[in-house]
Structure formats: structure tokens, C-alpha cells
Design an enzyme around this catalytic site. Sequence first.
Site, PDB file in Angstrom:
ATOM      1  N   CYS A 151      -9.490 -40.272 -19.449  1.00 44.08           N
ATOM      2  CA  CYS A 151      -9.448 -38.824 -19.236  1.00 44.08           C
ATOM      3  C   CYS A 151      -9.697 -38.383 -17.795  1.00 44.08           C
ATOM      4  O   CYS A 151      -8.968 -37.515 -17.299  1.00 44.08           O
ATOM      5  CB  CYS A 151     -10.339 -38.067 -20.214  1.00 44.08           C
ATOM      6  SG  CYS A 151     -11.743 -38.955 -20.845  1.00 44.08           S
TER       7      CYS A 151
ATOM      8  N   ARG B 245     -14.921 -51.698 -22.016  1.00 51.24           N
ATOM      9  CA  ARG B 245     -16.267 -51.278 -22.406  1.00 51.24           C
ATOM     10  C   ARG B 245     -17.129 -52.502 -22.665  1.00 51.24           C
ATOM     11  O   ARG B 245     -16.647 -53.497 -23.201  1.00 51.24           O
ATOM     12  CB  ARG B 245     -16.194 -50.410 -23.670  1.00 51.24           C
ATOM     13  CG  ARG B 245     -15.393 -49.161 -23.386  1.00 51.24           C
ATOM     14  CD  ARG B 245     -15.230 -48.285 -24.590  1.00 51.24           C
ATOM     15  NE  ARG B 245     -14.273 -47.234 -24.258  1.00 51.24           N
ATOM     16  CZ  ARG B 245     -13.892 -46.281 -25.088  1.00 51.24           C
ATOM     17  NH1 ARG B 245     -14.389 -46.237 -26.294  1.00 51.24           N
ATOM     18  NH2 ARG B 245     -13.033 -45.378 -24.706  1.00 51.24           N
TER      19      ARG B 245
ATOM     20  N   GLN C 105      -5.507 -47.762 -25.209  1.00 51.63           N
ATOM     21  CA  GLN C 105      -5.419 -46.584 -26.065  1.00 51.63           C
ATOM     22  C   GLN C 105      -4.033 -45.971 -25.928  1.00 51.63           C
ATOM     23  O   GLN C 105      -3.471 -45.960 -24.834  1.00 51.63           O
ATOM     24  CB  GLN C 105      -6.448 -45.536 -25.625  1.00 51.63           C
ATOM     25  CG  GLN C 105      -7.880 -46.006 -25.744  1.00 51.63           C
ATOM     26  CD  GLN C 105      -8.831 -44.946 -25.240  1.00 51.63           C
ATOM     27  OE1 GLN C 105      -8.671 -44.428 -24.136  1.00 51.63           O
ATOM     28  NE2 GLN C 105      -9.832 -44.619 -26.030  1.00 51.63           N
TER      29      GLN C 105
ATOM     30  N   ASP D 128      -3.233 -43.050 -25.482  1.00 53.35           N
ATOM     31  CA  ASP D 128      -4.035 -41.895 -25.124  1.00 53.35           C
ATOM     32  C   ASP D 128      -3.171 -40.725 -24.667  1.00 53.35           C
ATOM     33  O   ASP D 128      -2.056 -40.925 -24.186  1.00 53.35           O
ATOM     34  CB  ASP D 128      -4.948 -42.309 -23.964  1.00 53.35           C
ATOM     35  CG  ASP D 128      -6.270 -41.554 -23.982  1.00 53.35           C
ATOM     36  OD1 ASP D 128      -6.434 -40.668 -24.835  1.00 53.35           O
ATOM     37  OD2 ASP D 128      -7.118 -41.864 -23.130  1.00 53.35           O
TER      38      ASP D 128
ATOM     39  N   HIS E 178      -3.919 -36.446 -23.079  1.00 55.11           N
ATOM     40  CA  HIS E 178      -4.800 -35.308 -22.895  1.00 55.11           C
ATOM     41  C   HIS E 178      -3.970 -34.059 -22.772  1.00 55.11           C
ATOM     42  O   HIS E 178      -3.040 -33.998 -21.973  1.00 55.11           O
ATOM     43  CB  HIS E 178      -5.699 -35.536 -21.679  1.00 55.11           C
ATOM     44  CG  HIS E 178      -6.599 -36.714 -21.875  1.00 55.11           C
ATOM     45  ND1 HIS E 178      -6.266 -37.979 -21.454  1.00 55.11           N
ATOM     46  CD2 HIS E 178      -7.775 -36.826 -22.542  1.00 55.11           C
ATOM     47  CE1 HIS E 178      -7.213 -38.822 -21.820  1.00 55.11           C
ATOM     48  NE2 HIS E 178      -8.135 -38.162 -22.488  1.00 55.11           N
TER      49      HIS E 178
ATOM     50  N   LYS F 131     -14.957 -34.382 -32.840  1.00 60.09           N
ATOM     51  CA  LYS F 131     -13.673 -35.038 -33.062  1.00 60.09           C
ATOM     52  C   LYS F 131     -13.342 -35.188 -34.531  1.00 60.09           C
ATOM     53  O   LYS F 131     -14.204 -35.095 -35.399  1.00 60.09           O
ATOM     54  CB  LYS F 131     -13.666 -36.398 -32.380  1.00 60.09           C
ATOM     55  CG  LYS F 131     -14.831 -37.280 -32.746  1.00 60.09           C
ATOM     56  CD  LYS F 131     -14.822 -38.549 -31.903  1.00 60.09           C
ATOM     57  CE  LYS F 131     -15.798 -39.552 -32.449  1.00 60.09           C
ATOM     58  NZ  LYS F 131     -15.438 -40.931 -32.242  1.00 60.09           N
TER      59      LYS F 131
ATOM     60  N   HIS G 176      -8.311 -34.436 -26.460  1.00 59.48           N
ATOM     61  CA  HIS G 176      -8.085 -35.872 -26.313  1.00 59.48           C
ATOM     62  C   HIS G 176      -7.523 -36.333 -27.646  1.00 59.48           C
ATOM     63  O   HIS G 176      -8.068 -35.970 -28.682  1.00 59.48           O
ATOM     64  CB  HIS G 176      -9.388 -36.638 -26.095  1.00 59.48           C
ATOM     65  CG  HIS G 176     -10.266 -36.105 -25.005  1.00 59.48           C
ATOM     66  ND1 HIS G 176     -10.654 -36.870 -23.932  1.00 59.48           N
ATOM     67  CD2 HIS G 176     -10.856 -34.898 -24.819  1.00 59.48           C
ATOM     68  CE1 HIS G 176     -11.447 -36.162 -23.135  1.00 59.48           C
ATOM     69  NE2 HIS G 176     -11.589 -34.970 -23.656  1.00 59.48           N
TER      70      HIS G 176
END
Length: 602
Positions: free
Chosen positions: A297, A326, A344, A346, A348, A431, A477
Site C-alpha cells: 500500500c 513478513r 498478493q 493486491d 488499492h 476488513k 485495500h
Amino acid sequence: MAMTPLEELRHSAAHMLATAVLRLWPDARLDIGPPTETGFYYDFDLKHRFTEEDFAKIEAEMAKVAKEDQPFVRKEVTREEAKKWFESRGQTFKVGRLADIPEGEPITFYTNGDFTDLCAGTHVKSTGQVKAFKLLSVAGAYHRGDEKNAQLQRLYGTAFTKREELETYLKQLEEAKLRDHRKLGKELDLFLIDDEVGPGLVLWTPNGAIVRQEMQKFLSEELAKRGYEQVFTPHIGRLGLYRTSGHFPYYRESQYPPLVDGETLEQMAKEKCTCADLSNRISKGEIEGYLLKPMNCPMHIRIYASRPRSYRDLPVRLAEFGTVYRWEQSGELNGMTRVRGFTQDDAHIFCTEEQVAKEVEGCLEMVRLVLDTLGINEFRVRVGLRDPASDKYVGAKELWDKAEKAVKEAAKKLEVKTSEEPGEAAFYGPKIDFVVKDVIGREWQLGTVQVDYNLPERFGLTYTGSDNAKHRPVMIHRAPFGSLERFTGVLIEHFRGAFPVWLAPEQARFLPVNEQMIAYADKLAADFKAAGLRVTVDAKGDKLGAQIRRGQLDKVPFLLVCGNREAEAGQVAVRSREKGDEGAQAAAAVKDRIVELVKNRR
RNA sequence: GCCGGCUUAGCUCAGUGGUAGAGCAGCGGUUUUGUAAACCGCUGGUCGUCGGUUCAAAUCCGACAGCCGGCUCCA
């Protein structure tokens, strides 16, 4: 707190386990022993370390207890009586549990034979009713689930009303192991986790890479349809970026340590700085460094912020198959489903407050499309909210209230059951998560949609409204797969390794019945490849039976037998994974059929 | 990270102190094959790593690493 009959049975089995353990190891201290979804457990504290070799002995003792057919007797006692009873027996955990029972509530003992437990009930009539049981595993478990507390030994077992049901369940467990993505991943050569590369770091081997490519292609098409723009961002970024986002201070222990440049390190070595000094100066911001990105992000935010945005531009939807890293605890790593580096799917979305509801709805719809396309219809939806008692969140209460309201309303419109769970929010916002179970019943979060008022605030994001004033956008997200690694792991188990044609690494295999037929098979294979299909020819010269066997074990959806009869007529004998022998058919028609399946993502 | 277990050939596994084994895979040959395994031969291992005990260690002890089952954690 009424228990189902099966729960009663299992709860009773747990008491019998405690009875048996106390007979064998009288020094054992007991904590609790509830029924679970698939069985029961009981937590013990004792010097002796349980191993699976003890199970037979314990089970034999439990069988004796069953044979003695001891009635379960309920007795209401006073707090004082209960306290005295357990204190005199050194059962300190029970004394602690007793204190949990609120004043005014009844305190009850359940006794079977010489064993008495603090217990709200309920139980079967007598131990004789519990005959079909089995101990399954032993594991450490913290008292009250808190790692600061003592670690107890937990014995897991299961029980059923009938012996046949127990046998069936155990057989199911065995079968589930065969479906495990870690086993299938090896057998089908889909992925690799190599010690020398590092724990939790996935190597996608060619077969797995095809599956991933197809999924990314699928999603990319959907992104284009829905007005997303794809971007690429690097794997590392300045620490300052993550200070601004809050990742570095709030989730530092979940990240790989920062990268510091060589010159600075040498300088610090000259000054005889300790690791603690280094760590300190990084924390204080006296030393600059880089972070392997834990999330995408902040970089997408910087793309948004790279030029002025008008309300006419919104929503801006930036998507990326972004790889993040991570530092998961070593004991947490698990095949592809829990890893240290993952990608991901992902995106945004930067939008106005008015647009939030519609955008969230669009995201949820996309998650549903993904799950529907892959036939994953067993999942639950979790609405993750703040834990009011925790300080691990960024941002003002008012912003959180707004975000939680938006998320709850969106969840309400979903036509599936949802459960609100405090403490499950991201550190920047609430979320909606789609959670599925793996073959051994463990839950994994896949798709997620998160509403975020906080990061736009922290980064000072703006857009110019129709009133010519600056306004703050809201961020969403979202990741329909969640992570490609985890999703693929779950998919492997879901399909038992037998991927649908569009995802199958090898979609068809030609089996020439003799040496002369290899040329015919090669010609057809070239033709199928030209149509965009992934096919091979098995030219090893084995008998057809062996070729078939190999093809079945490799889970190839279509095995196409090329014999002299077929070659004369331009045919192949089709053996499909689903239907078996389908007889001879025109090769061109078979090609069209497979192309059609791929086109429809079947 | 914590508790317990495990680690032998590419894979699945046997091997309880005395010179490392099998099946499959791989390679070479013979066979030319019709719907779940043709036959013969060969190759392949510092028994996870390091240290210790012992005349002798895959085997016993210790440390470390990785994996497995839980617990804790999971942006």
C-alpha cells in the site's frame, strides 16, 4: 450452554481421559477438557512428558473406566467447598478456574468413580456409554492461551457413538493426508521450499508456475474489465516510508530486519557500536535504512500522490501482483499456506467517501466471482473489527467508527452468513475476510476487502472536489485471492491436485501405442499446441497400460491414445480424467472441445 | 518463539553399536506394445550439520538447522 449429544459424549470422554491420567500419574495437575469440533482435549501439567507411546496405556486405562460403567454424578457445591476440595488436592489450576465463575452462578462438580471435576456439564449417564474413542496427538498449549503463562501438555482425542463412525473418521483423516498440498505439491512437482533458499520461501517450479500464470491471467482480465490499472513497484523501500505508514513502528517484529548500507555499518563497527545501538538508532531515525516491503500500500499511495487528483479521476484503482515479505514465527510456517514471502493480488482503490459503499460492493463481487469460478463454495465470511482493549491500531476513533460502519453495511448486503470478530482488523482499518478450511480443518484467510480512512490521513492524500477545495480520499485495500501462494495451496487440496483443464499444467497427453505412432502423435501435438494448448507426447515406449497409469497419476485431464486404427481415420481414442474411456473421436473435434473448456475456464 | 515428535538415494521407506538396503524414478539394452506397472543390467548415499562417548556410531549423548502436530502470533 446446551451440548449436543455428541458433544456430551466427547466431553465425557475428556473426563475419562483425566480419570485415566490421574490413575497413571497421580501428580498431574488438571486444567480444562472441553469437546471440540472433531473431538476433545484435556490439558495437563505433570513432570512426565507424554509421547504417543503412552497413548496405548492411557487408552487401556480409559477402556477400564468405560468397563466400570461409572455414573456421572452432578453435585452443586459452595464456592468454599470447591476451593477446599481442589486446594487439598494441589489442583491449583482448578482453583484459578473456580475464581472465573461469577458470584451467584451455581458451582457444580461432576464425579465419576474416584474422579471429580469442576464442570458445568453436561455428560452422558455413565462412562460405559463411551466406547468408541481414540487419542490422536499430544501438543503444548499455554494455560489460558497466553504465552506468558505456563505451557501445559494437551492430549487430543476423538470419540463417536459407534465404533464404525470412529473408523470412518480415522479413514477420512488418512485420506485427507493424501490430499495435503505439501504432499501433492511434491508429487506433481508444483512447488518447492528449499532449505538452502530459506524457510517459508516458495520456489514455483514449472508446473506450479503455469497454474499461477493462469490465475494471474484470469485476474488481469477481470481487472481490465473493472477499471483497474496495473502497476509494478520494487521489493524494498526506504524506512521512512514505512514510518509514515505505521508499518515500521507497529509491526516491526513481523518484518525482516531493516537493510542498512555497508558504509554506515562499517562506521558503526569502528565506533564499536553494539547491535542494540544499531537497533536503537534505527528506531530513532538516526540511521536511514531500507525495508523489504511487508505490504504494497505505501508504494501505491506514493503513485496516487505523485500528481494532483481531481474528483473526476476517482476512483483511482491501482493493482499489482505485489510480493511482500513478513517475518512469520518459525513454528507458524506451513507449506504454501503460511510463508515468509508471498505475492498478493493486491489493489488499492482511492475514492470519495460517497463512493466507498459501491466500491466495496464491487470488490466483494469480484471475490465471489473468483471463488465461484474455482468452485470454492465452502467458506465463511469474517468481519474483522478493532479490539477495543488494544493499542495496536493507528488513527482516530472517529475515522475507525466510519470505516467500521461502512464495512458492516457492506457485509450485511452479502447473501452469506457473516460473523463480526473484534480484534481481527488490520492495524489501519476493519476488513471483510473470506476464510476457508484446509484438508486438516485449519482455517486460512484468502480474499480480503478492507476500508481505510487512516493511511490517507497519515500520508496527507488529497483530491480536489467540485467545490475547488481539497478533500481526503478513502482507501480500499482488496485482494480476491489474498496471496497466490496460500490460494494455490488451498486450490491443490480443493482439486486433489486434479486441476480443471484451464489450470492444468498439462492439458492433454498423446499416447502412441507403438513406435510408428510417435510421428502421428507428434503431428497432432504440434497442431494442439498451435491452438494454445499445453500437451505432450509419451514416447517412452512402454505398453499402453503403463502410459495410462502414468497419465492418471500425473492427473492429466485428457489422455489421447494414438493407434494405427485412429491414425488412419485422423482420430484419437479419448480417455478423460472424469469419464474414462470415451472411445475414438476425430482429433480436430477433441482439440475444439478442449479449447472450449479452457475458454470457459472449466 | 514455546512443547513434543521426526530427518537414511530424486521419491516412498527398511535398517537398535560391528564394512549402508529395497521398490519406484533415472541411465543403457532387449521388447513395439490397445486402456492403471514388460524384461535384464547399471548408476546413485560424508545416514540433516557440528561436536562428544566408544576399539567401533545411521544406531548412544549434546548443540544447531529444517520439517511435522499443536499452542501463541498472523497488517
